[in-house]
Motif scaffolding. Structure first.
Motif, PDB file in Angstrom:
ATOM      1  N   ARG A   3       0.621  -1.028   0.155  1.00 43.55           N
ATOM      2  CA  ARG A   3       0.047   0.029  -0.023  1.00 43.55           C
ATOM      3  C   ARG A   3       0.911   1.233  -0.093  1.00 43.55           C
ATOM      4  O   ARG A   3       0.620   2.152  -0.735  1.00 43.55           O
ATOM      5  CB  ARG A   3      -0.871  -0.036   1.196  1.00 43.55           C
ATOM      6  CG  ARG A   3      -1.844   1.111   1.315  1.00 43.55           C
ATOM      7  CD  ARG A   3      -2.612   1.038   2.718  1.00 43.55           C
ATOM      8  NE  ARG A   3      -3.537   2.346   2.557  1.00 43.55           N
ATOM      9  CZ  ARG A   3      -4.449   2.451   3.501  1.00 43.55           C
ATOM     10  NH1 ARG A   3      -4.469   1.549   4.606  1.00 43.55           N
ATOM     11  NH2 ARG A   3      -4.935   3.334   3.434  1.00 43.55           N
ATOM     12  N   TYR A   4       1.881   1.318   0.833  1.00 47.36           N
ATOM     13  CA  TYR A   4       2.905   2.438   0.871  1.00 47.36           C
ATOM     14  C   TYR A   4       3.593   2.544  -0.521  1.00 47.36           C
ATOM     15  O   TYR A   4       3.603   3.853  -0.974  1.00 47.36           O
ATOM     16  CB  TYR A   4       3.812   2.171   1.964  1.00 47.36           C
ATOM     17  CG  TYR A   4       4.858   3.315   2.097  1.00 47.36           C
ATOM     18  CD1 TYR A   4       4.737   4.535   2.573  1.00 47.36           C
ATOM     19  CD2 TYR A   4       5.999   2.797   1.469  1.00 47.36           C
ATOM     20  CE1 TYR A   4       5.681   5.407   2.430  1.00 47.36           C
ATOM     21  CE2 TYR A   4       7.245   4.116   1.567  1.00 47.36           C
ATOM     22  CZ  TYR A   4       6.957   5.219   2.100  1.00 47.36           C
ATOM     23  OH  TYR A   4       7.815   6.154   2.133  1.00 47.36           O
ATOM     24  N   GLU A  59       1.628   6.127   6.963  1.00 47.62           N
ATOM     25  CA  GLU A  59       1.884   4.790   6.391  1.00 47.62           C
ATOM     26  C   GLU A  59       3.062   4.191   6.380  1.00 47.62           C
ATOM     27  O   GLU A  59       3.140   3.069   6.460  1.00 47.62           O
ATOM     28  CB  GLU A  59       1.135   5.214   4.677  1.00 47.62           C
ATOM     29  CG  GLU A  59       0.877   3.977   4.106  1.00 47.62           C
ATOM     30  CD  GLU A  59      -0.254   3.034   4.665  1.00 47.62           C
ATOM     31  OE1 GLU A  59      -0.125   1.924   4.600  1.00 47.62           O
ATOM     32  OE2 GLU A  59      -1.167   3.559   5.111  1.00 47.62           O
TER      33      GLU A  59
END
Length: 107
Positions: A3-4, A59
């Protein structure tokens, strides 16, 4: 972690489009010769890095916790394997010592 990475790639892509638009509009100078795309990519990278650093702080912290957890699990697995190997080596050494002691008694 994925996701990051995707969020960081998205910020870079957004910066790339903005810089490309600015170069096309003549606000930012063109690169030398045929290096315009490299110039745009480099400028987008330089702009997106500090933006990602600030915007993706939470994040990045979440991703680092995940990575630290994986590292801890790997260390535990390695230590477990190491202790199992030590147990096997100790058992083999004990058997060898017992066998050499039996040979000495037989002689």
């Amino acid at each position: 972690m994925l996701r990051y990475t995707l969020m960081r790639l998205g910020i870079f892509a957004g910066c790339f489009v903005v810089v490309w638009g600015l170069v096309y509009a003549g606000v930012v100078p063109h690169g030398l010769g045929g290096s315009n795309i490299m110039w745009v990519a480099l400028l987008a990278l330089v702009i997106s890095a500090p933006i990602s650093f600030v915007v993706l702080r939470k994040e990045r912290d979440r991703a680092s916790v995940q990575v630290a957890g994986r590292v801890d699990r790997m260390k535990a697995n390695i230590e477990s394997s190491r202790s199992q190997e030590d147990d096997v080596v100790d058992a083999v050494a004990d058997v060898a010592q017992d066998a050499s002691g039996a040979q000495r008694q037989a002689s």
